[in-house]
Enzyme design. Sequence first.
Site, PDB file in Angstrom:
ATOM      1  N   LYS A   1     -45.509  11.030 -51.790  1.00 43.11           N
ATOM      2  CA  LYS A   1     -44.192  10.486 -52.136  1.00 43.11           C
ATOM      3  C   LYS A   1     -43.990  10.660 -53.625  1.00 43.11           C
ATOM      4  O   LYS A   1     -44.790  10.174 -54.433  1.00 43.11           O
ATOM      5  CB  LYS A   1     -44.109   9.011 -51.739  1.00 43.11           C
ATOM      6  CG  LYS A   1     -42.798   8.354 -52.182  1.00 43.11           C
ATOM      7  CD  LYS A   1     -42.637   6.988 -51.568  1.00 43.11           C
ATOM      8  CE  LYS A   1     -41.375   6.312 -52.067  1.00 43.11           C
ATOM      9  NZ  LYS A   1     -41.173   5.003 -51.444  1.00 43.11           N
TER      10      LYS A   1
ATOM     11  N   LYS B   1     -42.084  13.230 -49.045  1.00 46.72           N
ATOM     12  CA  LYS B   1     -40.808  12.599 -49.351  1.00 46.72           C
ATOM     13  C   LYS B   1     -40.480  12.827 -50.822  1.00 46.72           C
ATOM     14  O   LYS B   1     -41.370  12.646 -51.655  1.00 46.72           O
ATOM     15  CB  LYS B   1     -40.937  11.102 -49.058  1.00 46.72           C
ATOM     16  CG  LYS B   1     -39.727  10.286 -49.393  1.00 46.72           C
ATOM     17  CD  LYS B   1     -40.031   8.840 -49.143  1.00 46.72           C
ATOM     18  CE  LYS B   1     -38.820   8.026 -49.553  1.00 46.72           C
ATOM     19  NZ  LYS B   1     -39.067   6.626 -49.546  1.00 46.72           N
TER      20      LYS B   1
HETATM   21  C1  PBG Z   1     -39.606   1.704 -50.894  1.00 44.74           C
HETATM   22  C2  PBG Z   1     -38.949   2.870 -50.283  1.00 44.74           C
HETATM   23  C3  PBG Z   1     -38.019   3.700 -50.906  1.00 44.74           C
HETATM   24  C4  PBG Z   1     -37.559   4.593 -49.946  1.00 44.74           C
HETATM   25  C5  PBG Z   1     -38.244   4.309 -48.761  1.00 44.74           C
HETATM   26  N1  PBG Z   1     -39.113   3.240 -48.986  1.00 44.74           N
HETATM   27  C6  PBG Z   1     -37.471   3.661 -52.289  1.00 44.74           C
HETATM   28  C7  PBG Z   1     -38.383   3.721 -53.429  1.00 44.74           C
HETATM   29  O1  PBG Z   1     -39.542   4.119 -53.328  1.00 44.74           O
HETATM   30  O2  PBG Z   1     -37.930   3.339 -54.494  1.00 44.74           O
HETATM   31  C8  PBG Z   1     -36.507   5.624 -50.188  1.00 44.74           C
HETATM   32  C9  PBG Z   1     -35.757   6.131 -48.997  1.00 44.74           C
HETATM   33  C10 PBG Z   1     -34.489   6.825 -49.314  1.00 44.74           C
HETATM   34  O3  PBG Z   1     -34.093   7.045 -50.463  1.00 44.74           O
HETATM   35  O4  PBG Z   1     -33.815   7.169 -48.331  1.00 44.74           O
HETATM   36  N2  PBG Z   1     -40.938   1.633 -50.972  1.00 44.74           N
END
Ligand code: PBG
Length: 330
Positions: free
Chosen positions: A196, A254
Site C-alpha cells: 500500500k 493499492k
Molecule cells: C485506511 C484506508 C484508506 C483507504 C482504505 N483504507 C485510506 C488511507 O490509507 O488513508 C483508501 C481507499 C480509497 O481511497 O478508496 N486505512
Amino acid sequence: MYPLRRNRRLRTNEAIRSLVRETIITPNDFLVPLFVVEGQGIKDEIPSMPNYYRYSLDLLENEIKELWNLGLKSVLLFVKVPDNLKDNKGAEALNPNGLMQRAIKTVKSVCPDMLVMTDVALDPYSAYGHDGIIENGQIVNDKTSHFLAEMSISHAQAGADFVAPSDMMDGRILTIREALEDEGFTNTGIMSYSAKYASSFYGPFRDALDSAPVDLQDIPKDKKTYQMDYGNRIEAIRETEMDIDEGADIVMVKPGLCYLDIVRDIKNAVDVPVAVYQVSGEYAMIKAASEKGWLDHDAVMMEQITAIKRAGGDIIASYFAKDVVKLLNG
Ligand code: PBG
C-alpha cells in the site's frame, strides 16, 4: 510477399475479437467497498465520489440484496465513526456493539452467503486520522499491531469472514494470525494490504469517512512513515512476501492504475491471489472527466478494470463494481 502472419485477421469483427480475448471481466472479479454510518434512513452521497453513498444499517440491507442479485458476492466494510467516539487508542473499534460489528451482523442476517471482509485499521477511530497509536511523536508499531489483532478478533466474533488490515505496520499479519488462531478463528481469512503506497489518490475516501490526518506539532500530516514510497518497486515484493510468510491468504496492491507494474511483479512472484484496490481518487477522476463530457464514462471504466485484471489482479476492489456488472448485464 508480405509475411504470412497478418495480425489484423484476429481483429476483423467482434465475434473473432471476443473469441480470442484474453481478459474477461465477470461479477466474480469484484469486491465491493461499502461505507456505513450511524442513523436511520440515511443514503448520503459522498461529494467527491458522485453516485457513491454512505448507508445507515437499515438501508445497507437493501444495498446488500441488490448486490447479491447482481451477482456481487463479496463486500469490504468501512465505517464512519462519530467524532465523539474517536481517541488515540481506537477504544470504540473493540466495542462488541460498535457500528462495524453491527454492520457485519446486518450483512450476514440479510444475506448469509455474502462474503464479508472488514477494514482493520485505526484511522476511522483515531482522533488524529492516523493508522497507528501515537506516543512521543511517533506512530508506534508493535502496540498498534496488538490493537489490530484485538480489532480482528472482534470482527471475527461478529461474523466477518476475512479481516483486511490496511495500516502497513510491520509484523501485524503475524500478530493478527496468531491471535486468530489462539481464539479459535482458524477459518478467518486475512487479506493483507501488503503493498500500500502513500498515495494522494485516497483523498475522496478520507472525505467519505472524515478520516484525514489532522495537523499535529510532532507528526507529519501524511502517512509516509508507514505507507510505501511510490518510487519503490522491489520493496513491494519484499513487503508482500513477508505478509504471506506471516499468514496472509490474499495480498493486495493499492492504488490500482498507477501501480500496474507492481501488480504484475507481485503476480509473477507469489502464489496466493492478488487483489488490487482501484481507489477513491481513481473513481473520482473518471466521474469528473465524464461529467464534463471529456471522457466516455463506461468505456474508460471498462478499459481501466480490464487493465487491472490483465496486469494480474485476481480480485478487484472497486467503487465501479455495480456499474460494471449492470453494463455487463446489458
Ligand atoms: C485506511 C484506508 C484508506 C483507504 C482504505 N483504507 C485510506 C488511507 O490509507 O488513508 C483508501 C481507499 C480509497 O481511497 O478508496 N486505512
